[in-house]
Design an enzyme around this catalytic site. Structure first.
Site, short mmCIF file in Angstrom:
data_model
loop_
_atom_site.label_atom_id
_atom_site.label_comp_id
_atom_site.label_asym_id
_atom_site.label_seq_id
_atom_site.Cartn_x
_atom_site.Cartn_y
_atom_site.Cartn_z
N SER A 46 39.78 30.86 42.48
CA SER A 46 39.79 29.48 42.97
C SER A 46 38.50 28.80 42.52
O SER A 46 37.46 29.45 42.35
CB SER A 46 39.87 29.45 44.49
OG SER A 46 39.59 28.16 45.01
N TYR A 55 36.74 32.19 52.60
CA TYR A 55 37.69 32.24 51.49
C TYR A 55 36.96 32.11 50.15
O TYR A 55 37.20 32.89 49.21
CB TYR A 55 38.70 31.10 51.65
CG TYR A 55 39.68 30.95 50.52
CD1 TYR A 55 40.81 31.76 50.45
CD2 TYR A 55 39.51 29.99 49.53
CE1 TYR A 55 41.74 31.61 49.42
CE2 TYR A 55 40.42 29.83 48.50
CZ TYR A 55 41.53 30.65 48.46
OH TYR A 55 42.43 30.50 47.43
N LYS A 87 36.64 34.63 46.79
CA LYS A 87 37.03 34.22 45.45
C LYS A 87 35.85 34.30 44.48
O LYS A 87 36.04 34.57 43.28
CB LYS A 87 37.62 32.81 45.48
CG LYS A 87 38.94 32.73 46.25
CD LYS A 87 39.99 33.65 45.65
CE LYS A 87 41.34 33.49 46.32
NZ LYS A 87 42.39 34.33 45.71
#
Length: 272
Positions: free
Chosen positions: A151, A164, A168
């Site tokens: 991401s 998150y 990533k």
């Protein structure tokens, strides 16, 4: 390593791929893109019902598409999926580590261990797990391609999704590390989508899509097919000299809010 016939462009006929977390969103679009290029595709979901339903919606002009129930972070289920794939198709040539989750919203220091473990298990450990098994079972001898779904959050800090983004960012590093460790038999790359129209990213666009689109240089949010096309390219022989890289697919979002430049250009034009 077994020599394989190089195929022109994006032709994947005769190749076999596994796409994890492929019942919807980027995973489903990727399964469709690989199948459209002629590959056999095994797509995974947590339940057999959803995996079969997704497989049934794929249009496969040249290959075969099947669903397999497998939780991304479950070693036994990962091994059974990979071995069943090799038993049916003879090899595993393409592994797309796409499954992802984001149960931890808010400041990082407010997260508990359970949410940390779940995030890291699915987003980071699962790509290691599936790659390890795939290499030992097939790719070390026959070669292959691994593509991880990261991401643009892995490149910057964002409010609310720090955990998150942390996972990533680690996945981007892991991509480079595996590219070195598995060379030359296996190429390893990743894609870093921006805001894409998926269920996982819904909180980032659903209530303010027009504003997000207006701030993006391309003038729209991403579609799963935008990312899938990049993954299909990286899986093909057209990308045979690319490894250890992360391809950003974000419509220019990392460049900043395009409206700021538009306002500056307007003001400059008015002052001429």
């Amino acid at each position: 390593m077994r020599d394989k016939q190089t195929k022109p462009g994006g032709d994947l006929s005769g190749r076999t791929a596994i796409v994890t977390g492929a019942s919807r969103g980027i995973g489903f679009a990727t399964a469709q893109a690989l199948a459209s290029a002629g590959a056999n595709v095994v797509l995974t979901s947590r339940s057999q019902e959803s995996a079969d339903a997704a497989a049934g919606r794929i249009v496969a002009p040249g290959g075969t598409v099947v669903g397999f129930a497998a939780h991304a972070a479950d070693e036994d289920q990962a091994r059974r999926c990979i071995m069943a794939t090799i038993e049916r198709f003879g090899s595993l040539d393409i592994l797309v580590n796409n499954a992802g989750t984001n149960p931890a919203y808010g400041p990082v220091i407010e997260q508990d261990r359970a949410r940390f473990v779940k995030t890291m298990d699915v987003n980071l450990w699962a790509p290691i797990l599936w790659t390890k098994i795939a290499v030992a079972a097939s790719m070390a001898d026959s070669g292959g391609v691994v593509i991880n779904t990261s991401s643009i959050g892995g490149f910057a800090q964002s409010p609310g999704i720090g955990m998150y983004n942390l996972s990533k960012a680690a996945l981007i590093y892991l991509t480079k590390q595996l590219a070195i460790e598995l060379a030359p038999a296996v190429r390893v790359n990743s894609v870093a989508p921006g805001v894409v129209r998926t269920k996982l990213a819904e909180a980032l666009w659903a209530e303010h899509e027009a504003e997000v689109a207006a701030s993006t240089p391309s003038g729209r949010i991403g579609e799963p097919e935008d990312v899938a096309a990049a993954i299909a390219f990286l899986a093909s022989d057209a990308a045979s000299w690319i490894t250890g890289e992360t391809m950003v697919i974000d419509g220019g979002q990392r460049l900043g809010d395009v409206r700021n430049f538009q306002m500056m250009n307007t003001a400059h034009a008015e002052n001429l």
